[in-house]
Design a protein around this motif. Structure first.
Motif, PDB file in Angstrom:
ATOM      1  N   UNK A  14      -6.467 -18.539 -20.845  1.00 27.19           N
ATOM      2  CA  UNK A  14      -5.727 -19.007 -21.846  1.00 27.19           C
ATOM      3  C   UNK A  14      -4.373 -18.276 -22.154  1.00 27.19           C
ATOM      4  N   UNK A  15      -4.109 -17.207 -21.474  1.00 28.08           N
ATOM      5  CA  UNK A  15      -3.043 -16.554 -21.705  1.00 28.08           C
ATOM      6  C   UNK A  15      -1.878 -17.331 -21.008  1.00 28.08           C
ATOM      7  N   UNK A  16      -0.530 -16.862 -21.690  1.00 30.43           N
ATOM      8  CA  UNK A  16       0.740 -17.301 -20.611  1.00 30.43           C
ATOM      9  C   UNK A  16       0.919 -15.931 -19.913  1.00 30.43           C
ATOM     10  N   UNK A  17       1.847 -16.461 -18.697  1.00 32.67           N
ATOM     11  CA  UNK A  17       1.995 -15.475 -17.725  1.00 32.67           C
ATOM     12  C   UNK A  17       2.773 -14.344 -18.315  1.00 32.67           C
ATOM     13  N   UNK A  18       3.734 -14.607 -19.473  1.00 30.67           N
ATOM     14  CA  UNK A  18       4.371 -13.542 -20.242  1.00 30.67           C
ATOM     15  C   UNK A  18       3.422 -12.677 -20.992  1.00 30.67           C
ATOM     16  N   UNK A  19       2.288 -13.517 -21.508  1.00 29.08           N
ATOM     17  CA  UNK A  19       1.212 -12.388 -22.417  1.00 29.08           C
ATOM     18  C   UNK A  19       0.660 -11.263 -21.301  1.00 29.08           C
ATOM     19  N   UNK A  20       0.357 -12.107 -20.083  1.00 31.62           N
ATOM     20  CA  UNK A  20      -0.185 -10.970 -19.131  1.00 31.62           C
ATOM     21  C   UNK A  20       0.869 -10.044 -18.636  1.00 31.62           C
ATOM     22  N   UNK A  21       1.919 -10.005 -18.592  1.00 36.97           N
ATOM     23  CA  UNK A  21       3.126  -9.228 -18.442  1.00 36.97           C
ATOM     24  C   UNK A  21       2.874  -8.075 -19.444  1.00 36.97           C
ATOM     25  N   UNK A  22       3.112  -8.692 -20.607  1.00 37.13           N
ATOM     26  CA  UNK A  22       2.887  -7.597 -21.795  1.00 37.13           C
ATOM     27  C   UNK A  22       1.666  -6.941 -21.758  1.00 37.13           C
ATOM     28  N   UNK A  23       0.445  -7.392 -21.535  1.00 37.80           N
ATOM     29  CA  UNK A  23      -0.814  -6.887 -21.709  1.00 37.80           C
ATOM     30  C   UNK A  23      -0.687  -5.711 -20.358  1.00 37.80           C
ATOM     31  N   UNK A  24      -0.134  -5.786 -19.408  1.00 36.43           N
ATOM     32  CA  UNK A  24      -0.210  -5.158 -18.108  1.00 36.43           C
ATOM     33  C   UNK A  24       0.716  -3.947 -18.730  1.00 36.43           C
ATOM     34  N   UNK A  25       1.886  -4.274 -19.275  1.00 30.44           N
ATOM     35  CA  UNK A  25       2.556  -3.132 -19.580  1.00 30.44           C
ATOM     36  C   UNK A  25       2.070  -2.043 -20.764  1.00 30.44           C
ATOM     37  N   UNK A  26       1.158  -2.664 -21.551  1.00 27.57           N
ATOM     38  CA  UNK A  26       0.602  -1.682 -22.288  1.00 27.57           C
ATOM     39  C   UNK A  26      -0.425  -1.080 -21.791  1.00 27.57           C
ATOM     40  N   UNK A  27      -0.856  -1.200 -20.325  1.00 22.22           N
ATOM     41  CA  UNK A  27      -1.845  -0.578 -19.692  1.00 22.22           C
ATOM     42  C   UNK A  27      -3.381  -1.127 -19.714  1.00 22.22           C
ATOM     43  N   UNK A  28      -3.297  -2.495 -20.293  1.00 23.76           N
ATOM     44  CA  UNK A  28      -4.767  -3.250 -20.301  1.00 23.76           C
ATOM     45  C   UNK A  28      -5.596  -2.878 -19.339  1.00 23.76           C
ATOM     46  N   UNK A  29      -6.788  -2.630 -19.408  1.00 22.65           N
ATOM     47  CA  UNK A  29      -7.891  -2.597 -18.422  1.00 22.65           C
ATOM     48  C   UNK A  29      -8.275  -4.010 -18.169  1.00 22.65           C
ATOM     49  N   UNK A  30      -8.665  -4.351 -17.002  1.00 20.17           N
ATOM     50  CA  UNK A  30      -9.207  -5.858 -16.777  1.00 20.17           C
ATOM     51  C   UNK A  30     -10.589  -5.709 -16.583  1.00 20.17           C
ATOM     52  N   UNK A  31     -11.149  -6.790 -17.551  1.00 18.20           N
ATOM     53  CA  UNK A  31     -12.654  -6.838 -17.444  1.00 18.20           C
ATOM     54  C   UNK A  31     -13.336  -8.376 -16.883  1.00 18.20           C
ATOM     55  N   UNK A  32     -14.215  -7.967 -16.277  1.00 22.49           N
ATOM     56  CA  UNK A  32     -14.603  -9.358 -15.214  1.00 22.49           C
ATOM     57  C   UNK A  32     -16.278  -9.335 -15.038  1.00 22.49           C
ATOM     58  N   UNK A  33     -16.585 -10.750 -15.613  1.00 25.95           N
ATOM     59  CA  UNK A  33     -18.049 -11.011 -15.503  1.00 25.95           C
ATOM     60  C   UNK A  33     -18.301 -11.767 -14.191  1.00 25.95           C
ATOM     61  N   UNK A  34     -19.326 -11.329 -13.657  1.00 26.00           N
ATOM     62  CA  UNK A  34     -19.769 -11.843 -12.216  1.00 26.00           C
ATOM     63  C   UNK A  34     -20.991 -12.695 -12.447  1.00 26.00           C
ATOM     64  N   UNK A  35     -20.935 -13.928 -12.235  1.00 28.67           N
ATOM     65  CA  UNK A  35     -22.394 -14.716 -12.376  1.00 28.67           C
ATOM     66  C   UNK A  35     -22.393 -15.636 -11.709  1.00 28.67           C
ATOM     67  N   UNK A  36     -23.456 -16.499 -11.586  1.00 30.36           N
ATOM     68  CA  UNK A  36     -23.696 -17.852 -10.685  1.00 30.36           C
ATOM     69  C   UNK A  36     -23.948 -19.016 -11.528  1.00 30.36           C
ATOM     70  N   UNK A  37     -24.235 -20.161 -10.741  1.00 30.47           N
ATOM     71  CA  UNK A  37     -24.630 -21.343 -11.527  1.00 30.47           C
ATOM     72  C   UNK A  37     -25.926 -21.578 -10.820  1.00 30.47           C
ATOM     73  N   UNK A  38     -27.170 -21.412 -11.695  1.00 34.66           N
ATOM     74  CA  UNK A  38     -28.281 -21.597 -11.030  1.00 34.66           C
ATOM     75  C   UNK A  38     -29.251 -21.970 -12.217  1.00 34.66           C
TER      76      UNK A  38
END
Ligand SMILES: [Zn+2]
Length: 275
Positions: A14-38
């Motif tokens: 839901x972010x724009x690519x510019x917001x991604x750039x901004x977050x990355x410049x701030x040193x944001x860590x990436x959080x990722x949830x791994x699931x399945x459909x079952x």
């Protein structure tokens, strides 16, 4: 039913690519949830293992922010290994090698965005799924030149330990506490634990009208081992699709656990970052 919930809300999707750039410049860590459909019994949606890590990561992101650690949530991963419930209607599965290659490519996509740290959590109990995830996180991180970690609560660590190649000193694994106490009977799939959390975070998705009619499976470790042989064994052990006690679920208890467990995740992440 309402119009539903967006699992993209508050994620990078839901972010724009510019917001991604901004977050990355701030040193944001990436959080990722791994699931399945079952399948998740007669009372929970197929995407339960996607919704729950997503809810935990949203809470973890808030706690990290309060600690001064910026983060972004990667869109949820939801095609995985479903050896155990693979024969039930509604379950989707991919081969472990397909899951691993897809995960590695997605992790490598983060490299050009200059993210430095990725923390993954799993919402799905299948031991082979988690073993595949661990190795994909390891390889993806290496190939992308990113610090990639698998944050694991005790039940997930226990699943990884069932693999003979498990390394107790594996630096990819970040142990985290969690709030759920062991119960008299095993409660691992669409039982009290998952139902309570889903009820609190996504109430419209729980078929609460049928909960009262679902009898506890009252299974112990030997039954669990039999169920984990998967496929026809799982169909025979749990013809209704759940292993645990969904009728014992409680919305308020689920709310508190999501708050606590999201905080535990954030603390484990902050600890690894040395904050
Ligand atoms: Zn589940």
């Amino acid at each position: 039913m309402t119009d539903g919930y967006s699992i993209f809300y508050r994620t990078m999707a839901d972010m724009t690519y510019l917001e991604v750039v901004e977050a990355s410049k701030k040193g944001a860590v990436v959080l990722w949830g791994l699931g399945v459909i079952e399948q998740h019994g007669p009372h929970l949606p197929l995407a339960t293992d996607v919704y729950l890590p997503y809810a935990l990561l949203r809470r973890a992101a808030d706690v990290l922010e309060a600690k001064g650690i910026p983060s972004v949530i990667m869109p949820p991963f939801y095609w995985g290994v479903n050896h155990v419930t693979g024969l039930f209607p509604g379950t989707f599965e991919v081969r472990p090698e397909v899951m691993a290659e897809l995960m590695v490519d997605l992790i490598k996509s983060l490299k050009k965005d200059n993210f430095k740290n990725l923390f993954c959590i799993s919402g799905h109990g299948d031991p082979l799924h988690n073993w595949t995830a661990l190795n994909a996180i390891k390889r993806g991180g290496k190939e992308a030149g990113i610090n990639a970690y698998f944050v694991c609560t005790p039940p997930f660590l226990a699943r990884l330990k069932t693999n003979p190649a498990f390394d107790p000193a594996d630096p990819t694994i970040v142990p985290a506490e969690h709030s759920v106490e062991p119960k008299k009977f095993v409660d691992v799939h669409a039982g009290e634990n998952e139902t309570s959390a889903m009820w609190s975070a996504f109430p419209d998705l729980v078929r609460s009208d049928v909960l009262g009619s679902l009898k506890s499976t009252d299974y112990g470790p030997e039954d669990l081992a039999e169920w984990r042989k998967g496929r026809e064994h799982a169909l025979r052990k749990t013809p209704d699709g759940y292993l645990g006690d969904p009728a014992a679920s409680d919305k308020e208890m689920g709310r508190q656990r999501v708050l606590d467990d999201g905080r535990f995740l954030a603390e484990a992440i902050a600890g690894r970052l040395n904050h």
